[in-house]
Write a protein that holds these residues in place. Structure first.
Motif, PDB file in Angstrom:
ATOM      1  N   THR A   1       0.818  -1.214   0.000  1.00  0.00           N
ATOM      2  CA  THR A   1       0.000   0.000   0.000  1.00  0.00           C
ATOM      3  C   THR A   1       0.856   1.269   0.000  1.00  0.00           C
ATOM      4  N   ALA A   2       2.141   1.111   0.275  1.00  0.00           N
ATOM      5  CA  ALA A   2       3.001   2.288   0.372  1.00  0.00           C
ATOM      6  C   ALA A   2       3.762   2.569  -0.917  1.00  0.00           C
TER       7      ALA A   2
ATOM      8  N   TYR B   1       3.861   6.090  -2.047  1.00  0.00           N
ATOM      9  CA  TYR B   1       4.654   7.060  -1.292  1.00  0.00           C
ATOM     10  C   TYR B   1       6.136   7.005  -1.662  1.00  0.00           C
ATOM     11  N   ILE B   2       6.575   5.855  -2.174  1.00  0.00           N
ATOM     12  CA  ILE B   2       7.957   5.774  -2.662  1.00  0.00           C
ATOM     13  C   ILE B   2       8.070   6.647  -3.907  1.00  0.00           C
ATOM     14  N   TYR B   3       7.109   6.515  -4.784  1.00  0.00           N
ATOM     15  CA  TYR B   3       7.139   7.278  -6.041  1.00  0.00           C
ATOM     16  C   TYR B   3       7.053   8.784  -5.768  1.00  0.00           C
ATOM     17  N   MET B   4       6.278   9.142  -4.757  1.00  0.00           N
ATOM     18  CA  MET B   4       6.105  10.560  -4.459  1.00  0.00           C
ATOM     19  C   MET B   4       7.243  11.122  -3.610  1.00  0.00           C
ATOM     20  N   GLY B   5       8.184  10.252  -3.222  1.00  0.00           N
ATOM     21  CA  GLY B   5       9.332  10.730  -2.455  1.00  0.00           C
ATOM     22  C   GLY B   5       9.046  10.954  -0.983  1.00  0.00           C
ATOM     23  N   GLN B   6       7.946  10.383  -0.472  1.00  0.00           N
ATOM     24  CA  GLN B   6       7.671  10.523   0.962  1.00  0.00           C
ATOM     25  C   GLN B   6       8.362   9.435   1.767  1.00  0.00           C
ATOM     26  N   LEU B   7       8.564   8.291   1.134  1.00  0.00           N
ATOM     27  CA  LEU B   7       9.170   7.157   1.829  1.00  0.00           C
ATOM     28  C   LEU B   7      10.247   6.546   0.945  1.00  0.00           C
ATOM     29  N   THR B   8      11.197   5.860   1.582  1.00  0.00           N
ATOM     30  CA  THR B   8      12.127   5.036   0.822  1.00  0.00           C
ATOM     31  C   THR B   8      11.582   3.609   0.823  1.00  0.00           C
TER      32      THR B   8
END
Lengths: 464, 456
Positions: B55-56, B59-66
């Motif tokens: 589900t995350a 957020y990797i693509y958006m640069g919020q998470l690695t």
């Protein structure tokens, strides 16, 4: 995953590049730095002009650069690109900045005379506020407060969709500006002891050292009131307020260290390690510091009661060591200097004895908890990533457990970044707070007829 | 190269539990089998070395998470818990010999097998769907490919108005890529959302500058000279130039691994309420499982994060000798449409049933809403929808489960609120709305005193 090299980027290639306003802002910051360089080299023009032009340009430029960036983004887009930018992922810019801030602290603590030019720049302000010329601590206080103000404005914009964050940010700005800058300065203007009403033992151990108490006593005026204040805050207000609100009443609402971390340090929250190993180191370190300062304080009082007969100068030496190691190197040099590398709460997490005391109360005798909303967690990791204290929030959230950790400062950012609204900071009855919502739903599980026993039904609680 | 983090030797092969798929269903099963027993466990994945949160991906693509940040457990968690991880693709399943063959030729024997292979994006045979720059979004490989194909482009088309579609639109939007969003339905997700909620989300999507086109489908994808997508043509005959096409028209059980084996399948691997397939010792859980006899109003295939966890925990019991029959309990779900959070508890159908009454309150800002559906006959609560407001699952579940009366629900509505401190509360307005409409049976809300609120 991403193979981009963003080490020299400040914001990442997300929607919208640095606009004209941002460029003008950066230019103004550069000009301000040049003016400060001039001041530092003893430029010889009026200090007033330097003060307005140097920090003034930097503040205006920083605001012009930062604010549009956050203003044009909606609530859930505020952290977009954080992981692409070298500035926020230990890239070249971050290391450069870390070395610069660390170096500044080294000069400030041990070679303040090298900063004479910068200090003179603050003479006009110091004369107006305190009636005396600036010293290096005044200059430091002014820079510190400016950082909280500018980056506080940034935090207000970034978290403008969340009233908890707005009110909390206004609180740290207020306490830094008024209680940690204006009031101590005004006290000096009126020939009263320079006293910080928002710092208490054991964070400010001197206030309850025999020397500290004696000097307040001798100062007269507000001195005796200040002694009573210090004693009351440490022994009464701290446990009572922490019982009701957890340590957040202090660490993320009032404290100046926390104030800087929540404002200037906000871009760096994702740098706190969430590993089990760092948690272990944290526990060893923070309680060792607490033990150290408690023993030091006790020794000083024993020695003082025995009129120095017992230990001679030994306890004073203990206090000096503490001042150098903990007060100087740890809280200042490492605590702030390492912001861009280890996150903004290095001191609060690994070193602050006040945080240790508050944490113990929070863990064992407080109404505060972060409630997990049933089984809604999708384990994405936003909460753990953006926890400035390096708490692996997800570990608890994904099993439906409430989060009660000694180190939690109650900043509320985990609840803010959660894409499913799973977390909420709450005060409530202590009873049952550790296992608030321990399931991801209930289901009737039927144990079929087995070994001659009839079929039974039983509620199965899905735990995690 | 296979990654084996614990050695598996010296045990009765019949004890060996092998799980295909390291997603949330398989991993939950593995963890619970470990909690309940000492049996050797091997988890095989073709996708990644370690469990991460699917589900995350956005957020990797958006640069919020690695990627590292999306792993719920540290890498040494697995050897510590003696759960062996094998990286590889299962090529063959021989149920009569209880044996799997991996792509590199290695063989793994099992006593119990859990198939937890998840889903794969639907494709409907559109002309051009295999072109470069055309894809769905499910796996980490999909994300890598999306990263590659969207680099440097300025326009993209997303086809399919479900939850992945809107996530993909948000991802592309975050990267400054213009999005045209084709939705087959008359209104966004109106097969699930009632009209008011659907329209609210639609307005919100458009407010981000997304070119949302409802009642519009994909006819074909056009190629450039290099075999890469350059435009789509809609069923309305419009040609929309773009550098990337996201196909997010749902997912289907990923059951390639059982094809050619004796395990019985329909759309998914067919299971009973114990997650047993047609072959003894073989189980299927998560997105890839299909219930033979789903209960009334229950889907045959459950594709949710939390249901996958429940499946995993339930099958772990059965495998460890405490057979447990699965029953999901009160339905709930949550999602996020750009900035608007969505929660649902119980059943709120997209079209009100004849036996149902609804109370819908919407904030003037058009970004918050509360819907409460209850039975016309006896006032029993049936379900709630929340947009932009958070409610407590615990409280809502209990009300739905007990069939709490609408009066009780409204009288205690503030107990359900889960918004952060200092946020404005709207429960009083909901009650006022109800009372205006039902002058006869007005609901009275008891207010707690200041002191009582402080200490409760």
């Amino acid at each position: 995953m991403s193979d981009r090299d963003g080490s020299l980027q400040l914001t990442g290639t997300m929607s919208g590049d640095t606009g004209g306003m941002g460029k003008a802002g950066i230019a103004a910051v550069a000009a301000g730095l040049l003016v400060m360089l001039g001041a530092a080299c003893g430029g010889g023009i009026s200090p007033m002009l330097f003060m307005l032009a140097g920090p003034g340009l930097i503040v205006a430029g920083a605001l012009a650069y930062i604010l549009p960036h956050h203003l044009r983004r909606s609530a859930s887009a505020q952290n977009n690109g954080v992981m692409f930018s070298g500035a926020t992922t230990r890239g070249a810019i971050a290391w450069g900045l870390g070395v610069a801030i660390t170096g500044f602290y080294v000069l400030l603590y041990w070679w303040p005379q090298t900063l004479a030019g910068l200090i003179r720049m603050f003479d006009p302000l110091s004369m107006r506020l305190r009636g005396i010329p600036a010293d290096h601590w005044f200059m430091y206080g002014a820079f510190y407060t400016l950082a909280v103000l500018v980056m506080g404005a940034r935090a207000l914009l970034k978290y403008r969709h969340n009233r908890y964050q707005i009110i909390r940010t206004l609180s740290v700005i207020f306490f830094q500006l008024v209680f940690a800058f204006l009031i101590p300065a005004t006290l000096q203007l009126f020939k009263q002891p320079e006293f910080y009403f928002t710092y208490f033992w054991p964070l400010k151990p001197y206030y309850l050292f025999p020397d500290g108490v004696k000097s307040l006593e001798m100062a007269g005026g507000l001195g005796p009131f200040m002694i009573r204040w210090a004693v009351m805050m440490t022994f009464v207000a701290t446990p009572v307020l922490t019982y009701f609100f957890g340590k957040r009443w202090y660490c993320s609402w009032v404290c100046g260290c926390g104030g800087l971390a929540e404002t200037a340090g906000d871009p760096y929250r994702q740098l706190a390690s969430t590993s089990l190993r760092s948690w272990k180191i944290e526990r060893w370190m923070i309680y060792s510091v607490l033990l150290f300062i408690t023993i030091t304080t006790a020794l000083l009082w024993i020695n003082s009661a025995a009129q120095g007969a017992l230990l001679g100068g030994a306890s004073r030496g203990f206090a000096d060591v503490y001042g150098f190691l903990i007060g100087g190197i740890f809280s200042g040099v490492v605590g702030v200097g390492f912001y861009p590398i280890m996150g903004a709460r290095v001191w609060c997490r690994f070193g602050c004895p006040m945080a240790a005391v508050l944490g113990i109360i929070q863990k064992y005798y407080s109404r505060f908890r972060i409630t997990t909303n049933g089984g809604q967690c999708i384990s994405c990791g936003n909460c753990s990533t953006y926890c400035e204290m390096g708490i692996d929030v997800r570990w608890y959230a994904q099993r439906g457990e409430n989060i009660i950790r000694a180190s939690c400062v109650g900043c509320g950012v985990c609840a803010n970044v959660c894409p499913r609204g799973v977390l909420s900071l709450e005060n409530g009855p202590m009873e049952g707070r550790y296992n608030g919502a321990q399931f991801v739903g209930t289901a009737e599980v039927i144990i079929p007829a087995l070994n001659g026993e009839p079929e039974r039904t039983r509620q199965l609680r899905y735990i995690d | 190269m296979p990654t084996v983090s614990a050695s598996i030797t010296d045990f009765d092969i019949m004890d060996h539990v092998v799980i295909i798929g390291n997603g949330v269903a398989g991993i939950t099963a593995a963890r619970h089998i470990r909690k309940l027993s000492d049996r050797p466990i091997t988890v095989i994945s073709a996708e990644t070395d370690h469990f991460f949160s699917r589900t995350a991906l956005m957020y990797i693509y958006m640069g919020q998470l690695t990627y590292e940040g999306t792993k719920p457990y540290e890498d040494d968690f697995w050897p510590k818990n003696r759960i062996a991880l094998v990286r590889g693709r299962v090529e063959r399943l021989e149920t009569e010999r209880r044996r799997l063959t991996l792509g590199d030729g290695s063989e793994i024997e099992y006593g119990s097998l859990i198939i937890a292979t998840g889903s794969r994006p639907n494709m409907f045979g559109w002309p051009g769907e295999t072109l470069e720059g055309v894809q769905g979004l499910y796996s980490i490989q999909d994300l890598e490919s999306m990263e590659r194909w969207t680099a440097g482009i300025t326009r993209a088309v997303v086809v399919g108005g479900g939850l992945i579609g809107i996530e993909m639109a948000e991802m592309l939007y975050a990267r400054g890529i213009g999005v045209t969003f084709l939705v087959r339905e008359r209104n966004y997700w109106d097969t699930i959302l009632p009209p008011e909620e659907s329209l609210m989300v639609e307005r919100h999507i458009r407010s981000h500058g997304i070119d949302l086109r409802t009642a519009t489908e994909l006819r074909e994808i056009l190629s450039d000279a290099e075999g890469r997508a350059r435009a789509v043509v809609t069923t309305r005959g419009e040609e929309i130039p773009c550098g990337f096409v996201g196909l997010t028209v749902g997912v289907s059980p990923n059951i390639g691994v059982v094809s050619g084996s004796a395990v019985e399948c329909n759309r998914g691997v067919l299971v009973d309420e114990y997650f047993r397939t047609s072959i003894p010792g073989v189980y299927a859980i998560g997105d890839c499982a299909e219930f033979r006899d789903p209960r009334a109003d229950h889907p045959a295939i459950e594709q949710l994060w939390y249901t996958a966890k429940m499946h995993g925990e339930t099958v772990a019991r059965t495998i460890c000798g405490i057979p447990a029959r699965y029953a999901r309990g009160v339905w709930f779900n949550s999602a996020k449409f750009f900035d608007i959070e969505y929660q649902t508890y119980g059943y709120v159908w997209s079209r009100l049933r004849e036996t149902e009454e609804t109370l819908y309150w919407e904030h003037p800002d058009g970004r918050k809403a509360i819907r409460i559906n209850y039975s016309k006959m006896d006032g029993r609560l049936l379900g709630m929808n929340l947009l932009g407001i958070r409610y407590r699952q615990d409280v809502c579940r209990k009300w739905v489960e007990e069939g709490a009366d609408i009066g009780t629900v409204l009288g205690n509505l503030s107990e359900a609120n889960f918004d952060p401190e200092f946020h404005r509360r709207y429960e009083a307005e909901v009650v006022r709305l109800y009372n205006e409409r039902n002058p006869g049976g007005a609901v009275v809300v008891k207010r707690k005193g200041m002191l009582a609120r402080f200490f409760s």
